[in-house]
Structures are given as structure tokens and as C-alpha cells.
Design a protein around this motif. Sequence first.
Motif, PDB file in Angstrom:
ATOM      1  N   VAL A 138       4.055  -3.792  -1.679  1.00 40.27           N
ATOM      2  CA  VAL A 138       3.853  -2.555  -0.918  1.00 40.27           C
ATOM      3  C   VAL A 138       4.809  -1.478  -1.424  1.00 40.27           C
ATOM      4  O   VAL A 138       4.419  -0.308  -1.599  1.00 40.27           O
ATOM      5  CB  VAL A 138       4.062  -2.799   0.591  1.00 40.27           C
ATOM      6  N   LYS A 169       3.899   2.253  -3.189  1.00 38.31           N
ATOM      7  CA  LYS A 169       4.536   3.510  -2.784  1.00 38.31           C
ATOM      8  C   LYS A 169       5.224   4.171  -3.983  1.00 38.31           C
ATOM      9  O   LYS A 169       5.136   5.389  -4.169  1.00 38.31           O
ATOM     10  CB  LYS A 169       5.539   3.246  -1.669  1.00 38.31           C
ATOM     11  N   TRP A 175      -2.625  -3.466   0.565  1.00 38.43           N
ATOM     12  CA  TRP A 175      -3.035  -2.104   0.921  1.00 38.43           C
ATOM     13  C   TRP A 175      -2.981  -1.891   2.434  1.00 38.43           C
ATOM     14  O   TRP A 175      -2.709  -0.771   2.903  1.00 38.43           O
ATOM     15  CB  TRP A 175      -4.444  -1.821   0.398  1.00 38.43           C
ATOM     16  N   LEU A 219       0.358  -0.659   3.470  1.00 39.97           N
ATOM     17  CA  LEU A 219       0.785   0.636   2.943  1.00 39.97           C
ATOM     18  C   LEU A 219       0.742   1.678   4.063  1.00 39.97           C
ATOM     19  O   LEU A 219      -0.267   1.803   4.756  1.00 39.97           O
ATOM     20  CB  LEU A 219      -0.128   1.056   1.787  1.00 39.97           C
TER      21      LEU A 219
END
Length: 1019
Positions: A848, A852, A889, A892
Motif C-alpha cells: 500500500v 502511494k 488497492w 489505499l
Amino acid sequence: MVAAHTSSHPSASAEWIICLDKRPEERSGEDGDIILARLKSVKAFEKFHPALLQQICLCGFYECLEKGITLYRQGDIGTNWYTVLSGSLDVRVSETANHQDAVTICTLGIGTAFGESILDNTPRHATIVTREFSELLRIEQKDFRTLWENYRQCMAGLLVPPYGVMESGPNADRMPDKDNPNNSSPGSSSKHLNKVPSEKILQAGKVLRNTILFRAPHMIRDRKYHLKTYRECRMSHTRAQAFTLQMLVFITSLFCVSPVLCFAAVDQELSFQDKYLFYRFLDDETEDAPLPTEEEKKESDEELQDTLLLLSQIGPDAHLRMILSKQPGQRTVDDLEIIYEELLHIKALSHLSTTLALVNDAPRAASIVLREDNCHLLRVDKEDFNRILRGVVCTLHEGDDFGKRLQWYIILKGSVNVVIYGKGVVCTLHEGDDFGKLALVNDAPRAASIVLREDNCHLLRVDKEDFNRILRDVEANTVRLKEHEEDVLVLEKTNNRSSSSSPLKYTVMSGTPEKILEHLLETMKLDSQFTESDPALDDFLLMHCVFVPNSQLCPLLMAHYHAQPSQGSEQERMDYALNNKRRVIRLVLQWAAINTDHLQEEDSSFNFLQEFNETVCEDSRLIPALKDQLPELEKIIKQNCEDGRPSQKKHKVLLRQFSTGNDRLQKKQPIRSTDEILFKVYCSDHTYSTIRVPVAASVREVIAAVTDKLGSGDDLLLIHLNSAGDKELLKPSDVSIFSSLSINGRLFVCPREQIDSLTPLPEQEGPSAGSMSTFELMSSKDLAHQMTLYDWELFDCVHEHELIYHTFGRQHFKKTTANLDLFLRRFNEVQLWVVTEVCLCPTLSKRVQLLKKFIKIAAHCKEFKNLNSFFAIIMGLGNPAVCRLSQTWEKLPSKFKKFYGEFENLMDPSRNHRAYRLTVAKLEPPIIPFMPLLIKDMTFTHEGNKTFTDRLVNFEKMRMIANTVRIMRYCRSQPFNQEAPQATGKSHQDVRSYVRHISVIDNQRTLSQLSHRLEPRRT
């Protein structure tokens, strides 16, 4: 994975083909991901539900057919459904049982699907024959029926009638009203203005209204006009305001039309006429409409950016549609230029420049296409026509409202089906395709009927009378110079708006190289400053390598310099000789500035420049007026050769130039064809020989060098072997092969019988562990900056001619495209770097953080105007091995999901990458463009237009390609600001070293396997 192609040799056995060749029950989840990555790029599947597409990956088969193969015949009972992955196929229909009298009615291109008749076992309506080597995806009847039964709702709107959803209603069976065509006029503004907007547009309108009421409430209030009051209106005082509001009204229906707007627009008067126009939001239509609450204000503030993004994306489309909906006589020169830019990349118009001489300059081209009442926009759907519904045949023969006159149609948006009476649907036409041209040109009856496949189709229409007038006008304005009863120069006469003294100008359409050069010299303006560059002359000097190489051009220039008139007085002959010499000198100066690489590499070109300089020196003693240009000539000679002859320079050895190494830390220098490289060529037992050859060496020369090194008497072949084990046999004539290898690819040499035994080297597999521990301490902005610095170095080394060599085939020029190849290779490297790092990260929380990090790096690359790396990172995140990681995802944060969604919108390929092109148009140089798209544009122009027409150089094609090359010139017209951001964590030197030594896995199968280990497929 979307990759930039750096080689002109397609892989003989792509991995996805191997997966499709397996039996469906033998295909693994990794196989499905590999096939899915390929099918996502096929137009026929772009609207398919992901679950449906996954099923197709599991039951489809790969078919490759040579040219002239009959897939099936008219009358056969079908057993398979097909989609065209590459190539094209002809659709042939016969009125008799004899297939020899079949007529080709259309061609099926990439993305076309056909064969739905297998659902009800009806005979095939046409014969399908390959017109070139073609690749198809085939689904057997039983599997297709299963898909239809399980996914009927998903497929209903995507299959052609009679299997798609059929609209029903009181008017479903009615054809257009012949007696009252105006009722359904596609150009009617009121139809557009009264159209009920979509839910998304309604929400956008609400957000705008709330924002205006809170930030500038004075803008919406009661207005008076001619003693009448109009409630809660927004008004426009200026042309810009009127344009903005009208565009919103026209296409999005954000506003409800007030009576005053109707007063100005009732006659379809959409252009600004210096009137006060009042606009009202739909929410203000009711009495005492409530003001937005604080909660609504907060929501509107949060959604404002998304709303503006939505409107910015649909705004240009609205602008075009608004222009095309104007009365033709009201279209301005600016309007025509906008339309011209939109039409440049439409597939159906790719040949127009050669046949109708449309592409001279933007206003001229657009005026020919859209002058007077030539071209109209049709927005076809149920709401506009109220009669032409999906699945209802809309024929184009005489007598119908939609085709009272023969017309030519181009699909701007949507799709249509081609239907033959008694045969059914024979093919589907999509965005960029056209129909009706043959009947228009030949005055023949329509061969088929056209069915709207979906609502809201946008068609561009040209009437027959206007088309014929275009042909007549073009011929009337065409000047042909003949010698020995044959054309040697074809010019087009156009209005010269830039000069009042010379109202007409003659633009080269085609000609022999000698006559084109002669015309350009004769029309060259002679002013004291030489500041204005003639675009046609620049086109010639940039593109002449295609049709007249330096070995032929240099003698021509010298002959023109010495040319003397045969008539006239002594003074007239002296004036002619002086002006002629000055013109040639100016042309040679421009030629030398553009051809710096040739001067460095070709003794003959440099010798010509020296000889020319000596000749001008001698003439300047008799003609002092020539002395002004001598210093510039001498400066060019001095810049290009320190010792006087480039051949005396020592060759530069490029050690590991195309691999990782310390040389990457040095500032990149342009690679020239005469530079030499030390390179490893491997044998089947993984031993290798190091050879030294020129960068532009051919395969034949490389094999000779290896043979000499090994002392082998066998007939050896040169093979490109990638990390997946795919083998590509290189042709003896291929040149500059070192720079065109895949990222982890290697060159092998062996006899033909050993090809099958070749295996990749262990080093080709790539890294086994990620480098997140290294670069997570680096600032995202610093990483993006150092990536941009390196990309700029690579981009700045690419010579303009390399784009031309790449487009026309470098083997024809015996030149290298190494700098361009390295820049394209970098795109693939960055893309795979993203995928590799994510797939080698075993911890969910770390993955994650990686997502980013990459999204932030992409944002900074965009900020630095490095669109090449920006696209590479976003495409890497979209790779099937990454995008399937649903658990990652899901974790996220929504903020980053929003950023990623915005970035994906910029990559939207629809309307020929309109979103990207509009973004670039707003940027100032320096810019690092998305190079694969520039390559695509040039390839599109090259393949759509012949280089020679009737043995004459098609100079219009040269002009179009030169315009694309000049985009790269514009992007580099300003130097890149190398100020680095403030270092945090790692030093700039550490970041610089990291971004220049990226190690990646370039095997999609390996990446998919790693991805499935991280997050196994959910059952």
C-alpha cells in the motif's frame, strides 16, 4: 502491459499466444492474466464486463491466417464467433450461389467482432476472406452460447441486432418522416437545449450552482430585459462569457433555457452577437428554490475539482459540436482551425490529403472540408430524431429523410451496423470509420442499409454536391508544370492572408525532388535579416533524406549556386546571379543547421560544405554583398570539425552503453552511427564473445565479426532471446540492433539446428528482491526530479531525423536510431520498475505504501512536465499483475484513489488521446512528451499516405510528418531547469544513482506468478 515498441521485428511467439494455444482446462490463473492484458487493448472488448472478459480468456482460441484464406463461405452454418486482433478481412456477398461473382462490400478491421449467427444456427450472410496476415480470437459455439446465457445482460447492448437489446415504443417501427424532415433536424438547437441531462451532468450543475451562490451570489439574480423580469438568471456580457455558457448549455444542458436565450437562439444563432443572454439553472426553475445548506456547500466544495475535471474533459467535445452546429457561413477561421485539428487523426480521412489536396495549412484544409454548407454534425439518437432507434434500420438510399441526397458519413462517436437485405448484419463500423463514399463517388445505388447500433451517435456528413464542388475547386486551384507531357511539379493556389502585397501563394503538393527544390529557391524571400523561416523550406530540409539523400542534394545545390540566366540585360543577369547565390547560401545554412549529424558522419557532406565555403569566398571578392554570410558558414565548419575533416576523429567506444554501468552516471551524449560499441554475443552454451562494431552495424556485419572471433566455419544466425525464452530471428539487413533489444534481452549466435535449444541466461530473470528499503527513504519529489533529469538527457540526445528513420525503416537509411530506442526503452523500463517493485513486496502494508509512493512520484513527474515517465508509472500501476491485487488497492486511501483516477483519465485513448493532447497544448516548454504517441502519429501518417504518387514525391505527406517532428522541436525549445528540490533522507547523488540503475523483471508470466503468490485468486 502497454509498451513502447523499440524494435521493428515483432516477436515470433508472444506469451499470450502460447496461453491461448493451451486447452481451456489446462490454463492457469497466470495464463488468464496474460491473455487479459492483451485483450484489454482490443476495441471490441473495451465495454465488456471484467467477469465476462475473464471467461473469454478461459475459452478463447488463437487463430493466425495468411493473406487470401477463406474463413467461411456465405451459406455455411457457423460454428465459431470471431474478433479481429490484428490485420483485416474482406466481407464478400454474392447474389447467386456462385462465390466467384461475390462483391466485397466492406472490410473488417482491428477490434471488429462477427459471427453471432451461431446463436440460432442461421447460415452465414457473407464470405469472409483475409486481405492480409490476420490474428483472430475464436470462441466455439457451445462456449459462446454459454457466455450468452450467463452474461446476456452484459452482452445484449454489445452484440449487433437481432441479438442486442431492441428499443420499443410507439414510434419504434416508424421510419423518418419524409414529409416533415425539419421535425427531426439534427442541427436543431432546441433539441439539444431541451434534452434531459444525465445524472452526472445534473450533479455537476448542482455543484456549480451551490458554489456560485456561496462564493459570488450576485451573479445569480433577477434580470430585466425589455421591461420584462427574468428570475434567478446568470448573464453574459462578453464573448468569452457567452461562449463558456453556451458551450455548457449546448452539450451538457446544465442550464434551463430562459425566454431571452430563446430569443437569441431560436434561429440556431449560437454564435455571440453582442446581445445579453440570460441563463438559469434547472434548480431555479421552480418558485422560491431553496438555497443550499451548509452541508450541501461542504459537499459541493469537495466535489468542485471533480466537476471542473469532468467539464474540462467534455468541454472540447462540446466546443467542436457547437462549431459544427453553426450555420456554415457563420464559421470563423478559428472555428475551421479547431475542426481541422480534430479531423487530422480520423482514420477515414487519412488518405484525404493525397486525393483532395486538403492538407496545406490549417485554415485552408478546414475550409475545403467545412466551407459553406459542406459539412454538418449529426447527433443521432432516440431523443433527437424520435424515430431512429437502436435496431431500427435507417437506410441511406433515395427517398429517406436521412439520405435524400447521396452523402458521405464519418463516425465521430458511436457505432453502426451494415445490413444487407436478406443477409442480415454483415459488419459493424466504429469511431473513425466511414460509409457512403463509394456510392457518392460512383453515383451508384446504396449497397447496404445502416443501422444505429447505439444511441447518441455523432456523424460528420458531407453532401454529394459539396463533395463534387470540392473536387472541382481543388482541380481549378491546381497548377501543373509539365515536361515531356508528364507532370514534374504540382502546386495548389491558395489565398495568402499573411501578405497584402501578394494575395495568392502556391504551395507544393507533389513533384520531382529537383523541381521542388527549384520552386522553393525561386519563392524564397530575400530580406536583410533572414529572420522568417519558410515552413515549406523547413519541411524540405527536414524530410529530404526520404526522397533525395545528401549524396544527390549536394550536387544539386552546387549546380543551383552556379546557375546563370540565359536572357536579359547585363544588369538583370547580375541581379539574378546575386539573388540566386544568396538564396542558395541561405538554404545551405539551414541545411547545415538541421543536418549536423550528417556533417559529423559523412565525409561527402562535410567536403561539400568546405567546397561550397571556398566557392563563396572566391565569389565574395567579386560580389562584396556575399561577404555578410561568410562568417556563419565558417562558424558551422569550425563547429563540426576541429581538425578540418571528421574522418580524422577517433571513434568513441561505447562500453556497455545499453546495459547498466557506471557510464549511466555520466551526462548522456548523443550516439552517432559511426560510434562503436563493445558488446557481448552469446552462444548456446552461454559462453560469449565480445565484439567491437559500429552502432549502426547490420546483422550481416555482426555475424561476420562473431564468426571471425570464433573462427567458426558454420553458417550462423543471430537471435534475439528475451527473458521469457521467446526467440526472434534477425534479418541480415536489420541495422542498429543493439539498441532495439528488450530490456533483459540478449543476442545469441548459433547454427539453425541449435535455435530450439537456446535458453535464457540466469541474469535475464531480473531481481529476486525489491528495492523498496532503498528508495522508500528517498523523497518522492527528488525521485521524480532525478528521473526527469535522466529522461531529459535521453530525450535531448534524440535527433529529429531518428523519428523519420524509425517511421520509414532505418534499414533504408543505414542509420542508427539508438538515441530514440534508448528513450523508448526507458519508458518500458520505468513501467516495469513499478510492476516489479509491487510484485516483489511480500507485505500488504508495504505494498500500500508502494502504491502511494508511485502515485506521488507520478504527480511530481506531471508537475515537472515529464509526461513520458508519468505515463509509464500509471501504465505500470495498470498492469494486470498490479491491478488484480484487490486487497492492496482496497487499503489505499481514497485520496490516492482519486488522484489515480484523475491520472487514468489523462491516459484515456478515446478520440485519439484527446485528454492528453489538450493537456500538452496548455504546457509551455520544456516538456518531455509521451513519445510512443508521437511515434504512433507519424506511423499513422506514413501508412495512410503513399510516399510517391505517379512517380512524384508526395510533399503533402512530408509536410504532415514534419509537423509532427516539430512537436518534439517545440518541446525542447527551452532548456530544462536543473534546480533540484531540497534533499530529505537520501542525498541527491544516491537518488541519481538509483534512478539510473533500475533493475526489472520483464517477463509478464513471472510477474503474474509473483502477483498470485501475494494474493491468490479468490474462490
